[in-house]
Design an enzyme around this catalytic site. Sequence first.
Site, PDB file in Angstrom:
ATOM      1  N   ARG A 106      42.037  45.152  30.216  1.00 37.94           N
ATOM      2  CA  ARG A 106      41.605  44.579  28.929  1.00 37.94           C
ATOM      3  C   ARG A 106      41.623  45.574  27.782  1.00 37.94           C
ATOM      4  NH1 ARG A 106      38.823  41.803  32.941  1.00 37.94           N
ATOM      5  NH2 ARG A 106      39.164  39.575  32.722  1.00 37.94           N
ATOM      6  N   HIS A 135      46.132  42.093  30.330  1.00 32.27           N
ATOM      7  CA  HIS A 135      47.371  42.195  31.103  1.00 32.27           C
ATOM      8  C   HIS A 135      48.638  41.940  30.286  1.00 32.27           C
ATOM      9  CE1 HIS A 135      44.914  42.808  34.527  1.00 32.27           C
ATOM     10  NE2 HIS A 135      44.838  41.583  34.997  1.00 32.27           N
ATOM     11  N   HIS A 209      49.725  43.807  40.685  1.00 30.93           N
ATOM     12  CA  HIS A 209      48.608  42.863  40.762  1.00 30.93           C
ATOM     13  C   HIS A 209      48.654  41.989  42.015  1.00 30.93           C
ATOM     14  CE1 HIS A 209      45.348  40.359  39.320  1.00 30.93           C
ATOM     15  NE2 HIS A 209      45.262  41.068  38.206  1.00 30.93           N
ATOM     16  N   ASP A 281      34.611  43.220  39.896  1.00 30.88           N
ATOM     17  CA  ASP A 281      35.759  43.129  38.989  1.00 30.88           C
ATOM     18  C   ASP A 281      35.631  44.292  38.017  1.00 30.88           C
ATOM     19  OD1 ASP A 281      37.930  42.400  37.532  1.00 30.88           O
ATOM     20  OD2 ASP A 281      37.157  40.460  36.865  1.00 30.88           O
ATOM     21  N   GLU A 346      44.012  47.486  41.891  1.00 32.95           N
ATOM     22  CA  GLU A 346      44.990  47.761  40.837  1.00 32.95           C
ATOM     23  C   GLU A 346      44.814  49.199  40.358  1.00 32.95           C
ATOM     24  OE1 GLU A 346      44.350  44.443  37.902  1.00 32.95           O
ATOM     25  OE2 GLU A 346      43.091  43.800  39.552  1.00 32.95           O
TER      26      GLU A 346
END
Length: 381
Positions: A106, A135, A209, A281, A346
């Site tokens: 982000r 992304h 991803h 996350d 990631e």
Amino acid sequence: MKNTTLRSLIAVSSLVPATTVAADTASVTQTSFGRLRDGREASLYSLVNANGMKADVTNYGAIIVRLFTPDRAGRMDDVVLGYNTLEEYVAATPYFGAIVGRYGNRIAKGKFTVDGQTYSLATNNDPGGLLCHLHGGRVGFDKVLWSAEPLLVDNTPGLKLRYSSKDGEEGYPGNLDITVHYWLGNDNAFKIEYLATTDKATPVNLTQHSYFNLKGEGRGDILGHVLTLKASRTTPVDAGLIPTGKFAPVAGTPFDFTTPHSIGERVNAKDDQMKFGGGYDHNWVLDNQTGQLALAASVFEPSSGRTMEVWTQEPGIQFYCGNFLDGSNVGKSGRPYHHRTGLCLETQHYPDSPNQPNFPSTVLRPGAKYQTSTIYKFSAK
Ligand code: BGC
């Protein structure tokens, strides 16, 4: 090259030394993966290594469509989430298997400033009702057709993918030329090598991803997977999943994976950070900050015995446990991907780095090279 196997074409190539023993086992095969609306054809490349491990990759989004790895009994299962058809990837995907960029993760409010000039990007995501860029924007690198060249070097199947992102594309400055190499090693390591150059200063943060489920895709949740992260700190976020700029030690929190823990053990802990992400996350700050390849994470799935190690040169890793999967994506085996049925690791620079003076810079300048690599290595015990 259509429906052909690189093995037969490469027999006379100087890339394969005469001494290669298992030269007839590793191969790359190309087939059609369908056509985009504008008529361009996407291909599917099947990379098979000398152990029979197979990766199917399409040049649409540089997506890993399938990845078959052995369990402890030698049984192959496809351990990544995804679709069987190009149409499904085009219609709706939470970045299944793709390379994301120009900036993975982000950027707050979709704005950043480089060398005194402010740039505005698409705001295509709004966790907590707060708009941000995610992304790469509306048409990120996961939604473009890359050019592709199959390779077989030292009995290692590979794919060279290239994409030229134009100056101004998705609001980013500079023409950016990207090359990604995928290699399926005979040590069952899937290696990704990234290279990029630009003609204007621009932020770059590329990542892979893939959503992994080491039981096999479509076989339930990933909560029993046991994770270790070589990271003693995270970059905590606000309600919009944008880093506050601080670093937080993981010790004594549900974020401490310095010793192995199942993902399910603490994922529902009452914790503000966990609330913002709807579970894990977040970006972990890897202990290895040398820029050299080092072990960052390992995941063990007890029922199959499969283990995946993640090695990277990057300083961070986003561990996302599929909190936003809600059953609306029906996967390759016809089963819906429900909540937390896949996990992403990631490798990356930290989120919102272009607006965070305390974070390592992600700005690539003309004349410099963005060069980094990550390995997902599979075994079973
Ligand atoms: C992010 C999640 C996001 C997902 C997109 C992950 O990399 O961390 O917040 O929802 O990508 O499906």
